[in-house]
Scaffold this motif. Sequence first.
Motif, PDB file in Angstrom:
ATOM      1  N   UNK A  58       0.828  -1.207   0.000  1.00 10.06           N
ATOM      2  CA  UNK A  58       0.000   0.000   0.000  1.00 10.06           C
ATOM      3  C   UNK A  58       0.863   1.257   0.000  1.00 10.06           C
ATOM      4  N   UNK A  59       2.103   1.131   0.508  1.00 10.15           N
ATOM      5  CA  UNK A  59       2.982   2.308   0.547  1.00 10.15           C
ATOM      6  C   UNK A  59       3.379   2.763  -0.845  1.00 10.15           C
ATOM      7  N   UNK A  60       3.205   1.897  -1.847  1.00 13.36           N
ATOM      8  CA  UNK A  60       3.461   2.300  -3.226  1.00 13.36           C
ATOM      9  C   UNK A  60       2.353   3.202  -3.753  1.00 13.36           C
ATOM     10  N   UNK A  61       1.161   3.051  -3.158  1.00 14.83           N
ATOM     11  CA  UNK A  61      -0.006   3.804  -3.626  1.00 14.83           C
ATOM     12  C   UNK A  61      -0.242   5.085  -2.829  1.00 14.83           C
ATOM     13  N   UNK A  62       0.021   5.049  -1.534  1.00  9.76           N
ATOM     14  CA  UNK A  62      -0.321   6.181  -0.667  1.00  9.76           C
ATOM     15  C   UNK A  62       0.829   6.520   0.271  1.00  9.76           C
ATOM     16  N   UNK A  63       1.958   6.956  -0.258  1.00  6.03           N
ATOM     17  CA  UNK A  63       3.130   7.188   0.593  1.00  6.03           C
ATOM     18  C   UNK A  63       2.923   8.258   1.663  1.00  6.03           C
ATOM     19  N   UNK A  64       2.091   9.267   1.379  1.00  6.78           N
ATOM     20  CA  UNK A  64       1.909  10.340   2.355  1.00  6.78           C
ATOM     21  C   UNK A  64       1.289   9.818   3.657  1.00  6.78           C
ATOM     22  N   UNK A  65       0.426   8.809   3.550  1.00 10.22           N
ATOM     23  CA  UNK A  65      -0.195   8.243   4.755  1.00 10.22           C
ATOM     24  C   UNK A  65       0.864   7.684   5.697  1.00 10.22           C
ATOM     25  N   UNK A  66       1.959   7.192   5.143  1.00  8.11           N
ATOM     26  CA  UNK A  66       3.035   6.612   5.948  1.00  8.11           C
ATOM     27  C   UNK A  66       3.853   7.698   6.639  1.00  8.11           C
ATOM     28  N   UNK A  67       4.087   8.776   5.929  1.00  7.45           N
ATOM     29  CA  UNK A  67       4.823   9.885   6.530  1.00  7.45           C
ATOM     30  C   UNK A  67       4.009  10.490   7.678  1.00  7.45           C
ATOM     31  N   UNK A  68       2.716  10.694   7.447  1.00  7.38           N
ATOM     32  CA  UNK A  68       1.862  11.296   8.470  1.00  7.38           C
ATOM     33  C   UNK A  68       1.781  10.419   9.724  1.00  7.38           C
ATOM     34  N   UNK A  69       1.464   9.143   9.539  1.00  6.48           N
ATOM     35  CA  UNK A  69       1.251   8.263  10.694  1.00  6.48           C
ATOM     36  C   UNK A  69       2.562   7.816  11.328  1.00  6.48           C
ATOM     37  N   UNK A  70       3.530   7.416  10.509  1.00  7.22           N
ATOM     38  CA  UNK A  70       4.717   6.756  11.027  1.00  7.22           C
ATOM     39  C   UNK A  70       5.830   7.707  11.450  1.00  7.22           C
ATOM     40  N   UNK A  71       5.808   8.914  10.927  1.00 10.30           N
ATOM     41  CA  UNK A  71       6.825   9.889  11.335  1.00 10.30           C
ATOM     42  C   UNK A  71       6.222  10.953  12.244  1.00 10.30           C
ATOM     43  N   UNK A  72       5.187  11.642  11.769  1.00 12.57           N
ATOM     44  CA  UNK A  72       4.561  12.678  12.605  1.00 12.57           C
ATOM     45  C   UNK A  72       3.936  12.050  13.853  1.00 12.57           C
ATOM     46  N   UNK A  73       3.197  10.951  13.673  1.00 13.43           N
ATOM     47  CA  UNK A  73       2.575  10.293  14.816  1.00 13.43           C
ATOM     48  C   UNK A  73       3.596   9.798  15.821  1.00 13.43           C
ATOM     49  N   UNK A  74       4.686   9.231  15.333  1.00 16.73           N
ATOM     50  CA  UNK A  74       5.741   8.739  16.225  1.00 16.73           C
ATOM     51  C   UNK A  74       6.406   9.884  16.974  1.00 16.73           C
TER      52      UNK A  74
END
Length: 336
Positions: free
Chosen positions: A91-107
Motif C-alpha cells: 500500500x505504501x506504493x499507492x499512498x506514501x503520504x499516509x506513511x509519513x503522516x502516521x509513522x513519522x509525525x505520529x511517532x
Amino acid sequence: MRVFITGTAGFIGFHLAKLLLEDGFTVHGMDGMTDYYDVRLKQRRHQILLQYPGFRATESKLEDVETVDRITDEFKPEIIVHLAAQAGVRYSLEAPRAYVDANIVGTFNIMEIARRHEVKHLLMASTSSVYGANTNMPYAETHKADSPMTIYAATKKAGEAMGHSYAHLWNIPTTMFRFFTVYGPWGRPDMALFKFVDAILEGRPIDIYNHGEMYRDFTYITDLVRGIRLLIDAVPVRPATAEEIPDWDSLSPVAPYRVVNIGNSQTVKLIDFVDAIEAELAVPAKRNLMEMQKGDVPATWADATLLRNLTGYAPETDIKDGIAKFVAWFRDYYQK
C-alpha cells in the motif's frame, strides 16, 4: 502499572493489550480506526478489550496532537508501547503520504509524550523491512539497515533514528522491536494468510509472488506479544563505556536505547506455506504464479539471540500449528 498503547484496535495491539490486562496492568488504548481495512474487525477487537475493567480507549489519530496530549496528561502513563502505524508494504506504493503522516509525525508526537511524562520505558514497533537490501542472514540487530526498499520501511527506519536521538537527549529508556511476518487469529485482512484462506474457501485464485520462491520468518501472534511483554521489564540503561556492551547486544553506546528482533528464527518457503494452508483447509488452491512485486524482498530471517539473552524467551510456535489456530478462528468468526 499504567500502560499507554497505541493501535489497540489493530492486530498486534489488541493481543498485547489483552495479555497485559490479564496480567493486571491498567491500559489506555488509542486507535485511529482508519479504513485501510474493515473497520468492523477493529471495532470488534475494541469491544472485547472494553470488557476488561482496566481498559479504556480513545479513537483518534496520533497526528491529532491536542487529543493525544489531553488523553495522556489525564492517564499519566508509566510505560508507552507505540504500535500504531500505517502498515503494509504494498500500500505504501499507492499512498506514501499516509506513511509519513502516521509513522513519522505520529511517532514524533508519542516521543514528545514520553519526554514530558518521563516514562519508565518507551517501546516502539519497527519492522524487519528496515533490513531492506541486506542479504546477510539471519538478520541481526547489529547489522546495517540503511537500504530500505519502500517508503514504509524508510518511515520505520526514521522512527528508529528519532527514537535514538530522544533516548540520548532526554535519557528516555527506549526499545525498538523489529517484527517479522506476524500471523494468527484476529489477523489483518491484507496479510497473506488471511487473503489465502479467504480466497481458497471462496474458490478464488491466490496470487503467489516470485513463483513461490520467497522465504519468510513467520511469527505467531501470541509468541510476539509475549516477547513484548517480557521486553517491558528489560529496560535499557545508558552504558558507562562502549567496551561494556556485549557483541550480541544492540545497546547504544551513547543512549539507553536498544533494537530487538522478534522472530521465529526459522524460514518458511512461500510455496510450502501455501501447501500447509491447503492441508489444513483440505481444499486445493487455484495458484496464480506471479513475478516479484516492486519493493518486495525474497527472504527474511530473524536472529533472535538478543531477545533470548534479554528475556530467556524465544518464539517457537510451529507454522502448521499456527495456521490451524488461524483457520479455526477464521471459520468461526466468518462462519465459513
